[in-house]
Design an enzyme around this catalytic site. Structure first.
Site, PDB file in Angstrom:
ATOM      1  N   TRP A  32       0.838  -1.212   0.000  1.00  0.00           N
ATOM      2  CA  TRP A  32       0.000   0.000   0.000  1.00  0.00           C
ATOM      3  C   TRP A  32       0.867   1.254   0.000  1.00  0.00           C
ATOM      4  CZ3 TRP A  32      -4.785   2.236   0.172  1.00  0.00           C
ATOM      5  CH2 TRP A  32      -4.870   3.514   0.745  1.00  0.00           C
ATOM      6  N   ASN A  34       0.244   5.765   0.308  1.00  0.00           N
ATOM      7  CA  ASN A  34      -0.519   7.011   0.148  1.00  0.00           C
ATOM      8  C   ASN A  34       0.446   8.172   0.004  1.00  0.00           C
ATOM      9  OD1 ASN A  34      -0.958   6.118   3.170  1.00  0.00           O
ATOM     10  ND2 ASN A  34      -1.364   8.294   3.314  1.00  0.00           N
ATOM     11  N   ASP A  35       0.286   9.267   0.685  1.00  0.00           N
ATOM     12  CA  ASP A  35       0.957  10.531   0.354  1.00  0.00           C
ATOM     13  C   ASP A  35       2.432  10.417  -0.062  1.00  0.00           C
ATOM     14  OD1 ASP A  35      -1.301  10.981   1.863  1.00  0.00           O
ATOM     15  OD2 ASP A  35      -0.318  12.173   3.391  1.00  0.00           O
ATOM     16  N   GLN A  51       4.090   7.419   2.124  1.00  0.00           N
ATOM     17  CA  GLN A  51       3.360   6.719   3.166  1.00  0.00           C
ATOM     18  C   GLN A  51       3.146   5.279   2.700  1.00  0.00           C
ATOM     19  OE1 GLN A  51       1.638   8.228   6.420  1.00  0.00           O
ATOM     20  NE2 GLN A  51       3.771   8.679   5.945  1.00  0.00           N
ATOM     21  N   SER A  92       3.199  11.748   7.407  1.00  0.00           N
ATOM     22  CA  SER A  92       3.796  12.525   6.308  1.00  0.00           C
ATOM     23  C   SER A  92       4.734  13.621   6.783  1.00  0.00           C
ATOM     24  CB  SER A  92       2.685  13.139   5.460  1.00  0.00           C
ATOM     25  OG  SER A  92       2.061  12.100   4.737  1.00  0.00           O
ATOM     26  N   ASP A 163       2.099  16.750   9.269  1.00  0.00           N
ATOM     27  CA  ASP A 163       2.474  16.966   7.869  1.00  0.00           C
ATOM     28  C   ASP A 163       3.415  18.160   7.667  1.00  0.00           C
ATOM     29  OD1 ASP A 163       0.714  14.881   7.622  1.00  0.00           O
ATOM     30  OD2 ASP A 163      -0.901  16.053   6.736  1.00  0.00           O
ATOM     31  N   GLU A 217      -4.753  19.059   5.406  1.00  0.00           N
ATOM     32  CA  GLU A 217      -3.608  18.168   5.516  1.00  0.00           C
ATOM     33  C   GLU A 217      -2.539  18.576   4.498  1.00  0.00           C
ATOM     34  OE1 GLU A 217      -5.522  14.040   7.111  1.00  0.00           O
ATOM     35  OE2 GLU A 217      -5.658  14.279   4.947  1.00  0.00           O
ATOM     36  N   TRP A 324      -9.548   9.375  -0.450  1.00  0.00           N
ATOM     37  CA  TRP A 324      -9.854   8.606   0.767  1.00  0.00           C
ATOM     38  C   TRP A 324     -11.267   8.030   0.758  1.00  0.00           C
ATOM     39  CZ3 TRP A 324      -6.326   6.390   3.272  1.00  0.00           C
ATOM     40  CH2 TRP A 324      -5.095   6.985   3.535  1.00  0.00           C
TER      41      TRP A 324
HETATM   42  C1  FRU Z   1      -3.137  12.520   4.248  1.00  0.00           C
HETATM   43  C2  FRU Z   1      -2.790  11.927   5.603  1.00  0.00           C
HETATM   44  C3  FRU Z   1      -1.839  12.825   6.369  1.00  0.00           C
HETATM   45  C4  FRU Z   1      -1.154  11.869   7.289  1.00  0.00           C
HETATM   46  C5  FRU Z   1      -1.062  10.625   6.454  1.00  0.00           C
HETATM   47  C6  FRU Z   1      -1.212   9.345   7.207  1.00  0.00           C
HETATM   48  O1  FRU Z   1      -3.527  11.582   3.313  1.00  0.00           O
HETATM   49  O2  FRU Z   1      -3.963  11.680   6.337  1.00  0.00           O
HETATM   50  O3  FRU Z   1      -2.458  13.907   7.022  1.00  0.00           O
HETATM   51  O4  FRU Z   1       0.099  12.349   7.695  1.00  0.00           O
HETATM   52  O5  FRU Z   1      -2.089  10.698   5.486  1.00  0.00           O
HETATM   53  O6  FRU Z   1      -0.991   8.238   6.374  1.00  0.00           O
END
Ligand code: FRU
Length: 526
Positions: A32, A34-35, A51, A92, A163, A217, A324
Site C-alpha cells: 500500500w 498514500n501521500d 506513506q 507525512s 504533515d 492536511e 480517501w
Molecule cells: C493525508 C494523511 C496525512 C497523514 C497521512 C497518514 O492523506 O492523512 O495527514 O500524515 O495521510 O498516512
C-alpha cells in the site's frame, strides 16, 4: 509480525506488467502507498518517500517507503526508509538538504539529508494520543536513515498536528528554516521557524479560509516568479483537504499571496469568500467551491507537495492519485495506489493576482543520460469533424498514451473523447467539452469496474474558457488513470479508471455541428 525490513527487498516495480499497473506512474511493488513524502532532489536522483504499509496493501503500519528516479517517470523501489515501531507511526513530512550543517547531523562538505516527519504516537508511547514533529537523518545521500534521539522536536500536545513541510527561507535578516504544518481539524496552517531544525519557534497561523469542510492536511509553501518575472514574486500556499474538495472527498486547494518570513497574507483575488468558510457550501461541485483555487478538479489527486532542492529552481509537485472516499478498496493487487505524474508548476498573472499552471514532466527534466522518447502513433493536420466520430490509435499494453489536441469547437455543441471504449459502445470513459456551459466534463460512470465502492462512479467537471476560440488538451492515459491538462495546464483533472473491456478503442466525436481539429497527436511512452 515478521519483519519486512529483514526480508529480501522489492525490486523495481514491474511497470505495466500486471493489469492496471501503470507504465510511468509510481506504484509500490506489492504494498500500500498514500501521500508522497520527503520529495527531494540530491546528487542526480529524485527521491520519492511515501506513506507505506510495508506489511500489506491497505492503510496501516505507516512507514516511509522509498523510491528513486532519474527521469521522474521510472522509479526504483528501495527498502523502507523510516519504519514504524511499537511507539509511533511515521506520518507525512518532508526532507531538506542541510547544506550549512545547521543540524550538526552531517558535515559542511557532506551535508545530511534531514527528514521532518510526524510521529503519530501509539498507546505504548508516553506521548500517546498526540501527533508531534520528529527528525531522522541520512548521511549516505538518502539511502539509510536514523531517527534523532531528541525526538519529538516540536509538540503542541495536539492530536492532529501533522504533515510538516520545511524549506530554507532567505529574508532580509538572513536565512532560517521555516516549517508549515497543519492543525488538521481546526483548518489551520501553522508556521514555525528554526535555526537548526531541532528547536522551533511559533510564527503565525493561517485559516480557516476557502474550502474548510474537511481536515486540512499536507500543506506546502513556495515562491514563484509570475510569468517568469523575478521582480514579481508571489507565494503559493497549498492546502490539501479531506473531505470537502471540489469533486468530492479528497483534493488540493491553493492560495496565492505574500509570505514575509513570519506570516502568509493571501491576495484578495485568491479568496472565494472573504468571511471564510462557513459560507461555502461543502456539497461537491457547488458553485461556491468552484470559486476556490484547485490544483486538480478530478477525484484522484491528493496530498500534492513539491520537491526540495530541485534543479534550476524548478518547482515540481507530485500527488497521491487516489481519494480517501474509496482508497482502500481499489481493485488492484498485490499493489494498491499510485502517484500522479510529476508536474512542473509555474505562475501566470490572472485577476489581479496569479494562477498556477501545471505541466506533466514527460521528458525534459530528465537528470539521467537517457531521455525517454515517445513513439508517435498519429499526427494529424487540420481537419473538420461534423456530427461524426474518428477512431484514434489504440492504447498499447505496457505503455502510457499521450493525446494532444487543439480544437476550435466552431458550431459543435460538444465534442467527446471516448477512451478505453468497448466496440459496442457500452463501456468507456468520456471526456467532453460542452460549448454552451463552457465546462470540461469527465464521466467515468461506464469506465469499467466501478462497483467496488459506491462513491467511485462519478462525473467531474471544471469551468474552462476557450482561448482565441480554441481548447487545448494534453491527456495522459496510463492503464488505470486519466490526467487531463487543459489550456496549457491552467486547469487539471485527474481520475482513476478500471477498464474491463478486452479490446479497448479510443474515439473523438463532434456533435451538434462542426468542429475544426487544429492538432491531433497521439503517442505512447514506455
Ligand atoms: C493525508 C494523511 C496525512 C497523514 C497521512 C497518514 O492523506 O492523512 O495527514 O500524515 O495521510 O498516512
Amino acid at each position: 509480525m515478521s519483519s519486512y525490513l529483514d526480508a529480501a527487498r522489492p525490486e523495481t516495480a514491474p511497470a505495466g506488467t500486471s493489469r492496471f499497473r501503470p507504465a510511468i506512474h509510481f506504484t509500490a511493488r506489492d504494498t500500500w502507498l498514500n501521500d508522497p513524502n520527503g520529495l527531494v532532489f540530491y546528487d542526480g536522483l529524485y527521491h520519492l518517500f511515501f506513506q507505506n504499509n510495508p506489511y500489506g496493501n491497505v492503510w496501516g503500519n505507516m512507514s516511509w517507503g522509498h523510491a528513486t528516479s532519474r527521469d521522474l517517470l521510472h522509479w526504483t523501489e528501495h527498502p523502507v526508509a523510516i519504519a514504524c515501531d511499537e511507539t509511533e507511526d511515521i506520518f507525512s513530512g518532508s526532507v531538506v538538504v542541510d547544506h550549512g550543517n545547521t543540524s550538526g547531523f552531517g558535515t559542511a562538505d557532506a551535508p545530511a539529508l534531514v527528514a521532518i516527519y510526524t510521529s503519530a504516537y501509539k498507546a505504548a508511547s508516553e506521548h500517546s494520543g498526540t501527533q508531534a514533529q520528529s527528525l531522522a537523518y541520512s548521511t549516505d545521500a538518502g539511502m539509510t536513515w536514523r531517527k534523532y534521539e531528541g525526538n519529538p522536536v516540536l509538540t503542541r500536545n495536539s492530536a492532529n498536528f501533522r504533515d510538516p513541510k520545511v524549506f530554507r527561507y532567505q529574508g532580509d535578516q538572513g536565512a532560517c528554516w521555516v516549517m508549515v504544518a497543519v492543525e488538521a481539524q481546526h483548518q489551520k496552517v501553522v508556521f514555525y521557524r528554526s535555526e537548526d531544525l531541532k528547536s522551533w519557534d511559533f510564527l503565525s497561523d493561517f485559516g480557516p479560509a476557502n474550502a474548510d469542510a474537511g481536515e486540512w492536511e499536507c500543506p506546502d509553501l513556495f515562491p514563484l516568479a509570475v510569468d517568469g518575472d523575478p521582480g514579481n514574486i508571489k507565494w503559493v500556499l497549498i492546502v490539501n483537504i479531506n473531505p470537502g474538495a471540489v469533486a468530492g472527498g479528497s483534493g488540493g486547494q491553493y492560495f496565492i499571496g505574500h509570505f514575509d518570513g513570519a506570516r502568509f497574507l493571501p491576495d484578495a483575488g485568491s479568496l472565494a469568500a472573504p468571511a471564510g468558510l462557513a459560507s461555502l457550501d461543502p456539497k461537491a461541485g457547488s458553485a461556491a467551491l468552484q470559486q476556490c483555487l484547485w490544483l486538480d478538479w478530478g477525484r484522484d489527486c491528493y496530498a500534492s507537495v513539491s520537491f526540495s532542492n530541485a534543479p534550476d529552481d524548478r518547482r515540481i509537485i507530485i500527488g497521491w492519485m487516489n481519494n480517501w472516499d474509496y482508497a482502500n478498496e481499489l481493485p488492484t493487487a498485490p499493489w494498491r495506489s499510485s502517484m500522479t505524474l510529476a508536474r512542473e508548476v509555474r505562475l501566470t498573472a490572472a485577476n489581479g493576482s496569479a494562477r498556477l499552471i501545471q505541466q506533466p514532466v514527460l521528458a525534459d527534466l530528465c537528470a539521467g543520460e537517457e531521455l525517454p522518447t515517445a513513439k508517435d502513433q498519429m499526427n494529424a493536420d487540420t481537419f473538420e469533424l461534423r456530427n461524426s466520430a474518428l477512431r484514434l490509435p489504440d492504447a498499447v499494453p505496457g505503455s502510457a498514451q499521450i493525446i494532444e489536441a487543439e480544437i476550435l469547437p466552431g458550431s459543435a455543441e460538444r465534442f467527446d473523447f471516448r477512451l478505453f471504449g468497448s466496440s459496442d459502445g457500452s463501456e468507456g470513459t468520456i471526456l467532453s467539452y460542452n460549448t454552451t456551459s463552457a465546462q470540461l466534463i469527465l464521466d467515468r460512470r461506464q469506465s469499467g469496474n466501478t462497483c467496488f465502492h459506491g462513491k467511485f462512479a462519478s462525473v467531474e467537471s471544471a469551468p474552462v474558457d476557450l482561448e482565441n476560440g480554441v481548447l487545448k488538451l494534453l491527456i495522459v492515459v496510463d492503464h488505470c488513470s486519466v490526467e487531463v491538462f487543459v489550456q496549457g495546464g491552467k486547469v487539471v483533472l485527474t481520475d482513476l479508471i478500471f477498464p474491463e473491456t478486452e479490446n479497448p478503442e479510443n474515439w473523438l466525436s463532434a456533435e451538434g455541428g462542426s468542429a475544426t481539429i487544429l492538432k491531433l497527436a497521439v503517442s505512447t511512452l514506455t
